[in-house]
Enzyme design. Structure first.
Site, PDB file in Angstrom:
ATOM      1  N   ASP A  44       0.842  -1.196   0.000  1.00 30.09           N
ATOM      2  CA  ASP A  44       0.000   0.000   0.000  1.00 30.09           C
ATOM      3  C   ASP A  44       0.879   1.249   0.000  1.00 30.09           C
ATOM      4  O   ASP A  44       1.710   1.417   0.893  1.00 30.09           O
ATOM      5  CB  ASP A  44      -0.900   0.004   1.244  1.00 30.09           C
ATOM      6  CG  ASP A  44      -1.821   1.205   1.226  1.00 30.09           C
ATOM      7  OD1 ASP A  44      -2.774   1.190   0.426  1.00 30.09           O
ATOM      8  OD2 ASP A  44      -1.572   2.173   1.976  1.00 30.09           O
ATOM      9  N   TYR A  49       3.075  10.011   0.161  1.00 36.41           N
ATOM     10  CA  TYR A  49       4.123   9.471   1.044  1.00 36.41           C
ATOM     11  C   TYR A  49       5.516   9.852   0.542  1.00 36.41           C
ATOM     12  O   TYR A  49       6.505   9.660   1.243  1.00 36.41           O
ATOM     13  CB  TYR A  49       4.027   7.934   1.173  1.00 36.41           C
ATOM     14  CG  TYR A  49       2.708   7.417   1.707  1.00 36.41           C
ATOM     15  CD1 TYR A  49       1.818   8.260   2.371  1.00 36.41           C
ATOM     16  CD2 TYR A  49       2.355   6.079   1.559  1.00 36.41           C
ATOM     17  CE1 TYR A  49       0.606   7.779   2.848  1.00 36.41           C
ATOM     18  CE2 TYR A  49       1.151   5.593   2.037  1.00 36.41           C
ATOM     19  CZ  TYR A  49       0.279   6.451   2.670  1.00 36.41           C
ATOM     20  OH  TYR A  49      -0.914   5.963   3.139  1.00 36.41           O
ATOM     21  N   HIS A 107      -7.285   9.570  -1.968  1.00 40.00           N
ATOM     22  CA  HIS A 107      -6.663   9.483  -0.634  1.00 40.00           C
ATOM     23  C   HIS A 107      -7.574  10.002   0.490  1.00 40.00           C
ATOM     24  O   HIS A 107      -7.731   9.362   1.521  1.00 40.00           O
ATOM     25  CB  HIS A 107      -5.336  10.250  -0.638  1.00 40.00           C
ATOM     26  CG  HIS A 107      -4.360   9.760   0.383  1.00 40.00           C
ATOM     27  ND1 HIS A 107      -3.012   9.769   0.195  1.00 40.00           N
ATOM     28  CD2 HIS A 107      -4.539   9.237   1.615  1.00 40.00           C
ATOM     29  CE1 HIS A 107      -2.400   9.269   1.253  1.00 40.00           C
ATOM     30  NE2 HIS A 107      -3.318   8.947   2.136  1.00 40.00           N
TER      31      HIS A 107
END
Ligand code: A2P
Length: 285
Positions: A44, A49, A107
């Site tokens: 994931d 990120y 997201h």
């Protein structure tokens, strides 16, 4: 470990490995390579990120066949909207060095406090995901952190139903209404922060159950999530704990233990929530 079948027929592993907070360097790469070596097949990730190049390189170095992997990314909040989502997807694929993704998620839903037209923003973003899915560039599409009101609004406009909703879910943050809606719509729940960022580890009920099975509290939490139909994505940079988190398929919690865990006091979210996400990111909260 049995795979989980999504509402479009795609199967995904019952547990995944989370790359949130993994550094974009050799250390992060070694963690992903270790996880793959241990048998994790669902990775994931997310553009937000900031480590997708590293994740892509780890996948290549692992030499695991692409079709054995379920690789996930998510549209970052500043990229919501139809055109910008399509561009963001291209960048993610290029950073990962891939020619398709397995799962692509929104997201976070647009925050009502910042976007009066939040329903339109979410629908526009979703239309881009529907297009990517129809073109075969991603095998499954979904959302993340969508609460009941976001899901209801999206489902009114969507042509393709989300296959996944990835939410914060663990014994101390159970979100029963959201989980029930997902179940009713055949949307699989993925659990982020499945260990409550460590906050569940000292819970006495979980400790007592852990002793019964000679397992750790983390393993009991992950097992409860799996038996509730969720796909947990624990993250760890420690190989022993990565292994421990996968070693949960040789026992089952009883109905009684499941309902005792259902009754645990809730400690609320980790600090990030759909109610504050855009304000949080803009530094307003
Ligand atoms: P570490 O990377 O040192 O293993 P969550 O997935 O709920 O966000 O929790 C992640 C946190 O829990 C990380 O700090 C991770 O630290 C820790 N963690 C992961 N697996 C375990 C485990 N089996 N037992 C205890 N802590 C764990």
């Amino acid at each position: 470990m049995e795979d989980i079948r999504l509402n479009n027929g795609l199967t995904v592993p019952a547990i995944g490995y989370g790359t949130y907070n993994l550094p974009d360097n050799e250390e992060g790469m070694n963690a992903v390579i270790s996880a793959l070596g241990m048998g994790y097949r669902l990775i994931d990730g997310a553009a937000a990120y900031g480590n997708e190049r590293m994740v892509g390189e780890a996948v290549r170095r692992s030499r695991i066949r692409r079709e054995e992997l379920t690789l996930t990314s998510k549209v970052a909040n500043p990229d919501r909207g139809y055109d910008s989502t399509l561009h963001a997807f291209d960048k993610t694929l290029s950073d990962l060095g891939l020619d398709y993704l397995d799962l692509y998620l929104i997201h976070w839903p647009a925050d009502k406090a910042v976007y009066p037209d939040w329903e339109i923003v979410n629908s526009d973003t979703w239309r881009a995901l529907e297009r990517l899915y129809s073109e075969g560039r991603v095998k499954g599409i979904g959302v993340s952190n969508f609460m009941p009101e976001h899901l209801r609004a999206l489902l009114r406009e969507a042509e393709i139903k989300p296959m996944i909703n990835q939410i914060e879910f663990n014994p101390g943050m159970q979100q029963p209404e959201c989980v029930a809606i997902c179940r009713g719509k055949e949307i699989v729940v993925e659990a982020w922060s499945p260990l409550g960022r460590g906050r569940i580890l000292g819970n006495t009920l979980l400790e007592e159950i852990a002793r019964r099975y000679d397992k750790s509290v983390a393993q009991i939490a992950l097992r409860w999530e799996i038996q509730r139909g969720a796909v947990p994505i624990p993250k760890s940079s420690n190989p022993e704990r990565m292994k421990e988190n996968m070693d949960i398929f040789d026992f089952s919690l009883s109905e009684r233990e499941m309902s005792d865990i259902d009754g645990l006091a809730q400690f609320g979210n980790s600090g990030l929530s759909p109610e504050n996400i855009d304000a949080h990111i803009a530094g307003k909260s």
